[in-house]
Design an enzyme around this catalytic site. Structure first.
Site, mmCIF file in Angstrom:
data_model
loop_
_atom_site.group_PDB
_atom_site.id
_atom_site.type_symbol
_atom_site.label_atom_id
_atom_site.label_comp_id
_atom_site.label_asym_id
_atom_site.label_seq_id
_atom_site.Cartn_x
_atom_site.Cartn_y
_atom_site.Cartn_z
ATOM 1 N N LEU A 57 0.860 -1.173 0.000
ATOM 2 C CA LEU A 57 0.000 0.000 0.000
ATOM 3 C C LEU A 57 0.899 1.227 0.000
ATOM 4 C CD1 LEU A 57 -2.686 -0.840 2.744
ATOM 5 C CD2 LEU A 57 -2.899 -1.119 0.259
ATOM 6 N N ASP A 58 0.416 2.312 -0.589
ATOM 7 C CA ASP A 58 1.153 3.565 -0.512
ATOM 8 C C ASP A 58 1.347 3.955 0.946
ATOM 9 O OD1 ASP A 58 1.124 3.707 -3.277
ATOM 10 O OD2 ASP A 58 -0.559 5.105 -3.356
ATOM 11 N N MET A 59 2.407 4.696 1.207
ATOM 12 C CA MET A 59 2.699 5.136 2.570
ATOM 13 C C MET A 59 1.513 5.869 3.198
ATOM 14 S SD MET A 59 5.826 7.601 3.774
ATOM 15 C CE MET A 59 6.039 8.115 5.477
#
Length: 226
Positions: A57-59
């Site tokens: 997942l994106d940060m």
């Protein structure tokens, strides 16, 4: 001696895999620089030395992350993602009013890297095919047309980088709090990116049992600022 192992929100654990709930602001894997070594995978390995990354997942995105225990399970789960047999659902709060109805709509917009502005992506006819299903759950208008926001369900049918963020931007409804793709006004309407991986469903490669995991987001439509 104090416990120095960082906290992990464990959703599921067995001999073959892990499901973790990642907080917003934490990387999935280490980044460049000493200040980017703390991440979900590093924390997991401290507790489960055989833990391996399957997807990311994106940060800025929170929610469910699946990790394998061992290389064989990593390959099996990686194949499941590649073959699109893992069902993923996200929730987001976006800018503007979207029609609330029971039917799902589809965003069909190919994506490609925006090379001068890496790591950003953009819609381009020369890009890779990219599909996202969406359905609006509720919408509110708190300050005229400019204060509208919509709570949406999202199902990526492909797994492109930043797919959900760029697809919603492409139809005029950027995700609130998006520091990469949102305008200053869109960024200011939320304390963080209002995007959460809320559901994962898949067949367990070892047991052949159908598994379903859910995680409610820590935000709601009321999180949106005017």
């Amino acid at each position: 001696m104090p416990d120095t192992v960082p906290l992990i929100d464990l959703v599921h654990e067995d001999a073959h895999l892990l499901v973790l709930n990642k907080p917003a602001g934490l990387l999935c894997v280490p980044g460049r620089g000493e200040d980017k070594q703390d991440c979900l995978s590093a924390r997991a390995v401290q507790r489960w030395p055989d833990a391996l990354v399957v997807h990311r997942l994106d940060m800025a995105t929170s929610g469910l992350v699946l990790m394998a225990r061992g290389a064989a399970m990593q390959r099996a789960l990686g194949d499941a993602f590649a073959n699109r047999t893992v069902h993923k659902r996200y929730e987001a709060v976006v800018d503007g009013a979207m029609p609330v109805r029971d039917e799902w709509s589809v965003i069909d917009a190919p994506l490609i890297a925006d090379w001068p502005r890496r790591p950003l992506q953009k819609v381009d006819p020369a890009g890779k095919p990219s599909l996202t299903r969406w359905r609006a759950l509720s919408s509110s208008v708190s300050n005229g047309c400019n204060g509208a926001a919509t709570h949406v369900l999202l199902e990526p049918l492909t797994g492109r980088s930043h797919q959900l963020r760029v697809h919603l931007l492409s139809i005029g409804h950027p995700i609130l709090g998006d520091a990469l793709y949102g305008s200053a006004q869109v960024q200011a309407r939320a304390p963080r990116l209002l995007l959460h991986a809320s559901e994962l469903s898949f067949v367990h490669p070892a047991t052949q049992q159908m598994l379903n995991f859910e995680s409610a987001p820590a935000f709601s439509l009321s999180t949106a600022r005017p």
